[in-house]
Enzyme design. Structure first.
Site: not given
Length: 788
Positions: A665, A673, A678, A682, A708
C-alpha cells in the site's frame, strides 16, 4: 575271362557266386565274342559261348557302340538299352568295364522302374493340368520354405513366371516384411503338425508389381514314408475384393444400426414367438421402460389385455400368410398402465430359406396427432447377413454339356443334391442362352477361358452371377472329350460395388458443392488427397495445386504446438482443434478444424471441415485482456488475481509447497493526489507497477486489488525469502522518481507478509492475514515490512 574248372571238374567258388548272380553277366574278348556268361545271361540271350555279341544281342550292341565311340571304353560305360519283345519292352541298365583281354558286361533289369517313372510322369501331368485349371492358388514348399511348385493361378496372381518362383524362399519372395514373422510362426506350426489342414490363415502377398493382395490360405503338411515332414502344400484364395466388399457391407450394417437407434418411432424386433429381442431408444421412451426391461419380455405385456393381444396376432398372421406387411391402429399400454392409441406397422423377416426369422414391429404414438397422418414408412430391415466365404465350384461335362461330375461346393452354390446335378445339362442352369453359346464358341478356339462372368439360376429360382474358368478336356490323342471348369459366386461383390459407386457419387456431389472448407488427407503422410472449391478459394490455391500439397505447407505451427492443442482439446472434451493455417499470400489465419476418419474407395482417409475464426479469436483475446487486466497499470485486476491466487494456493497445499503472499500500500497516497492531482497519482501507480514487475519472477502473481493497494503471490517461497523479496520491493520503490510536469515525485510503501497455512480454506484467508500485517506496518511508522 571265366575261371577254369578245378582238377576235380568243379568250378572255383568265385565263378560259382557269379554264376548264381541275379543280374546277367558276360565276359567278352577283344573281338566281342562271348567268353563266359552266367546262367541268367544265357537264358536272356539264348546264345552259346564263342558267339559274337553282335549276333547274340544286336539290340544291345547298337547302343554300346554309339556310347563307346563317344566316350571310349577305358573309363567304363553306363547306358540304358531297350530289348523289344513283341508288344512288350524290357529296359536294361548296362555297365561295360574294360580289362586287359576284353571287357565285362553287367545288365540290370530296370523295366519296373521305367514303367513307374512313366506312370508318375503321367500322374504329375494330370495333377499339373488340374492345378492349372483350378481357380485357387496352389504352392508347394519344401521343409526349408523354398517353392518347389506353383500353379498358373499363383503365377497369374503374383505376376511371376514359374521359373521366377521355383527355388525361392516363399516368405522372403512374396510376403510383406511387416507380416513375415507372423507367417513364419504359422508355417512353423504347420511343419510341426500343430495345425489342421482345414484351418484357415489370412495374410498378404506382394505381386511383382508391388501390389498387396489378401489371400485366405489352407496348408497341408507333406510327409515321407517315415512320417517325417518334407514340405507343405499351400492352397489360397485371393479375397482382396471380397474383403473390400465385406467391409463395405459392414459399413452399411453400421449405418442401418445407427438409423435403427436414431429413428423417432419406436421399433421392436421380435422372435417368431412374439418375444422382444431388441428395442430402440424411442421404444424405451414411448413405453417408459429401459432396454433391459423390454428385452426378453413377451410382447403381450405391452397390450391392453389378453383379448387385445389375441386380436393383434390374428391381424398380423393373416397378413403374414400372404407375405404382406400389415398396418393398422391399435391401443397399447405403457409401463405405468396408461393406454395410448398407436399406429402399428408389422412385417415378417424371411430368411433365404423361406422360413421366418423374426418380426419387425414399428409403433408410432398418435395420441396428439390426427388419424389421417401419413402411414409410417416401412423401416429398412434391421440387419443384413453377410455371406460365408465362398468355395470354388468344379464341374465336368461331356461335349454336349451334360454334367458328369461336380464337387460339394457346386451343390451348395446351385442348391441341388449331387444326384440331381449329375446327368443334367448345363442348358438348365444358364439364365441366358447367349452366354452359354459364347462360352462354347470361346472354348472351340482351343484356348482356356478365364474370368467369364455368367448368370445362372439356382434350384430355388434365384439368379446368381459367377466368375468362371473353363477349358476343353482331351484324350491321349488330343481329341476333345469334354469340358471342365471352376467358378465362384460374385453376386454379393457386384452388389457391393454398385453400393460403393452410389456412395461415391453422393459424397462427391456433397463435397464439391459445399460452401464449407473441406479437405481430405492421408493420415499416414499428411498429403492432401482432395480439396473442395471452397478450400481453394480460402487458401488461395487451385484445387489441382492443393492435391499436390502436404499439410505441413498449410500448418503455420510446428508439430509440438499442434500436439499440445490436440491434448488440450482432448482434456476439454472438444470435438475440434484451434490451429493456425498459412494462406498462399503468407498471411496467417486462425481456424477451427473438425476432423474424423472416412473410408473412400477402400482407403482410410482423414476428413476435415475448416472454419475461419480469426476475427473471433482476436475479439476473444481482447475481451479476455479487458476482463483480466487492470486498465490503468496493466497488471492483473482483482478478479484475475483472486483466480490465479486460488489456483496457486490449491497447488501449494496439495503438493505441500510453501507460498508467501505480500500486501503493498502506498504511504500517504491521498496527499500525492491532493498535492499534485489525480493524474499524478495515476502515474505513480503505473510507475509502481512497472518497477515491481521488473523485480518479480515470471511465476509470481502481481495484481492491483483497488486504489493504491497491490498484492503479490510468491509460489514455492518460504516466509524468510518472502520477507527478503518484500524488503527489496520496498527499497526499490522508495528509489523511484516520478517525473510529472517538471516535478519529481517520490513515494514509499508499507508491506505486509504472511505464509499460507494448511488451515487456509481460500486465498481470502491468506490475504486477510497479510492485510493485518500491512496495517501493522502502517501503525509502526510506514515505509517498512511486517509479517503475520
Amino acid at each position: 575271362m571265366a575261371s577254369a574248372p578245378e582238377s576235380d571238374g568243379r568250378m572255383p567258388p568265385s565263378a560259382v557266386a557269379l554264376d548264381a548272380a541275379d543280374q546277367p553277366l558276360l565276359v567278352l574278348d577283344k573281338s566281342h565274342a562271348i567268353v563266359w556268361q552266367n546262367r541268367v545271361a544265357a537264358d536272356l540271350l539264348g546264345a552259346q559261348e564263342g558267339i559274337l555279341l553282335r549276333d547274340a544281342a544286336p539290340w544291345l550292341v547298337a547302343e554300346l557302340e554309339k556310347e563307346c565311340s563317344r566316350k571310349g571304353v577305358e573309363s567304363g560305360i553306363r547306358v540304358e538299352v531297350v530289348r523289344p519283345d513283341g508288344e512288350r519292352e524290357t529296359h536294361f541298365s548296362v555297365i561295360l568295364s574294360a580289362w586287359a583281354e576284353g571287357c565285362v558286361l553287367v545288365l540290370n533289369d530296370i523295366t519296373h522302374k521305367v514303367k513307374a517313372e512313366q506312370q508318375l510322369t503321367r500322374e504329375r501331368n494330370q495333377s499339373a493340368l488340374y492345378l492349372d485349371v483350378v481357380g485357387a492358388m496352389v504352392v508347394a514348399l519344401d521343409a526349408s520354405g523354398a517353392v518347389t511348385m506353383a500353379n498358373q493361378t499363383t503365377c497369374r496372381t503374383l505376376g511371376y513366371g514359374v521359373h521366377e518362383l521355383i527355388g525361392r524362399n516363399w516368405v522372403e519372395a512374396v510376403v510383406p516384411e511387416e507380416q513375415r514373422d507372423e507367417v513364419l510362426d504359422y508355417l512353423y506350426l504347420v511343419f510341426s503338425g500343430q495345425t489342421e489342414s482345414a484351418d484357415e490363415f489370412f495374410y498378404y502377398v506382394t505381386t511383382k508389381d508391388g501390389e498387396d493382395r489378401l489371400v485366405q490360405w489352407q496348408h497341408k503338411l507333406l510327409t515321407n514314408e517315415g512320417d517325417m515332414p518334407i514340405g507343405a502344400l499351400c492352397s489360397g484364395m485371393d479375397v482382396t475384393e471380397q474383403r473390400a466388399s465385406e467391409e463395405a457391407l459392414a459399413e452399411k450394417e453400421l449405418w442401418l444400426r445407427s438409423t435403427f437407434v436414431a429413428l423417432g418411432e419406436a421399433v421392436l424386433i421380435l422372435t417368431p414367438e412374439w418375444k422382444i429381442i431388441d428395442a430402440n431408444p424411442a421404444a424405451e421412451i414411448i413405453f417408459g421402460m429401459t432396454n433391459e426391461e423390454l428385452v426378453d419380455t413377451p410382447a403381450e405385456t405391452l397390450h391392453v389385455d389378453a383379448v387385445h393381444n389375441a386380436e393383434f396376432k390374428v391381424r398380423c398372421r393373416a397378413a403374414f400368410d400372404e407375405r404382406k406387411r400389415v398396418m393398422f391402429e391399435f391401443p397399447m399400454r405403457r409401463q405405468s398402465g396408461a393406454v395410448f392409441p398407436s399406429e402399428q406397422s408389422v412385417s415378417l423377416i424371411i430368411g433365404d430359406d423361406g422360413h421366418p426369422l423374426g418380426i419387425v414391429n414399428t409403433i408410432r404414438d398418435i395420441s396428439s396427432r390426427k388419424r389421417a397422418e401419413r402411414v409410417l414408412r416401412e423401416s429398412e430391415e434391421k440387419f443384413r447377413r453377410i455371406f460365408e466365404s465362398i468355395e470354388e465350384g468344379y464341374i465336368v461335362t461331356d461335349l454336349g454339356g451334360r454334367i458328369q461330375m461336380v464337387n460339394p461346393a457346386t451343390c451348395r452354390l446351385f442348391g441341388y443334391p449331387r444326384e440331381e446335378l449329375v446327368g443334367r445339362t448345363m442348358d438348365e442352369l444358364y439364365l441366358y442362352r447367349k452366354e452359354q453359346l459364347f462360352l462354347h464358341k470361346a472354348l472351340a478356339g482351343g484356348d482356356p477361358v478365364r474370368g467369364l462372368k455368367i448368370q445362372v439360376v439356382r434350384k430355388d429360382g434365384a439368379v446368381i452371377t459367377v466368375d468362371g474358368n473353363a477349358h476343353v478336356v482331351t484324350d491321349d490323342n488330343g481329341d476333345p472329350v469334354g469340358m471342365e471348369g471352376t467358378f465362384r459366386d460374385i453376386t454379393r461383390q457386384i452388389e457391393a460395388e454398385k453400393v460403393l459407386m452410389e456412395r461415391e457419387q453422393q459424397y462427391r456431389a456433397f463435397f464439391e458443392n459445399n460452401h464449407a472448407i473441406m479437405i481430405l488427407t492421408d493420415p499416414k503422410t499428411g498429403n492432401v488427397v482432395d480439396a473442395n472449391p471452397a478450400a481453394g478459394d480460402f487458401y488461395g490455391y487451385s484445387q489441382e495445386a492443393m492435391r499436390s500439397m502436404n499439410m505441413s505447407q498449410i500448418n503455420a505451427q510446428d508439430e509440438e504446438e499442434i500436439f499440445r492443442e490436440m491434448d488440450m482439446a482432448r482434456a476439454e472434451k472438444r470435438a475440434y482443434f484451434i490451429l493456425q493455417h498459412k494462406l498462399a499470400d503468407s498471411s496467417i489465419r486462425d481456424v477451427e478444424v473438425y476432423s474424423g476418419p472416412i473410408m473412400v474407395q477402400g482407403r482410410q482417409l482423414l476428413y476435415s471441415v475448416i472454419h475461419d475464426v480469426t476475427n473471433r479469436i482476436r475479439l476473444e483475446s481482447e475481451m479476455k485482456t479487458l476482463a483480466t487486466t487492470d486498465a490503468l497499470t496493466g497488471v492483473d485486476n482483482r478478479h484475475q488475481f483472486f483466480s490465479k491466487g486460488s489456483q496457486e494456493l490449491r497447488r501449494a497445499l496439495r503438493y505441500k509447497k510453501p507460498l508467501t503472499l505480500l500486501m503493498l500500500d502506498i504511504d500517504y497516497f491521498k496527499s500525492i493526489n491532493d498535492t499534485y492531482g489525480h493524474q499524478a497519482g495515476d502515474e505513480v501507480l503505473r510507475q509502481l507497477a512497472q518497477a515491481s514487475s521488473s523485480l518479480l519472477r515470471e511465476s509470481d502473481i502481481f495484481g492491483r486489488l483497488g486504489g493504491e493497494e497491490f498484492a503479490v503471490v510468491l509460489p514455492e517461497t518460504g516466509l524468510r525469502l518472502g520477507m527478503e523479496v518484500a524488503e527489496r520491493l520496498r527499497k526499490r520503490l522508495s528509489e523511484v522518481r516520478v517525473d510529472f510536469e517538471g516535478k519529481k515525485i517520490t513515494f514509499t510503501v508499507s508491506i505486509g507478509a504472511t505464509l499460507a497455512r494448511r488451515s487456509d480454506k481460500a486465498i481470502e484467508d491468506v490475504i486477510k492475514r497479510a492485510d493485518e500485517a500491512l496495517y501493522k506496518a502502517k501503525r509502526m511508522g510506514r515505509n517498512r515490512v511486517d509479517r503475520a
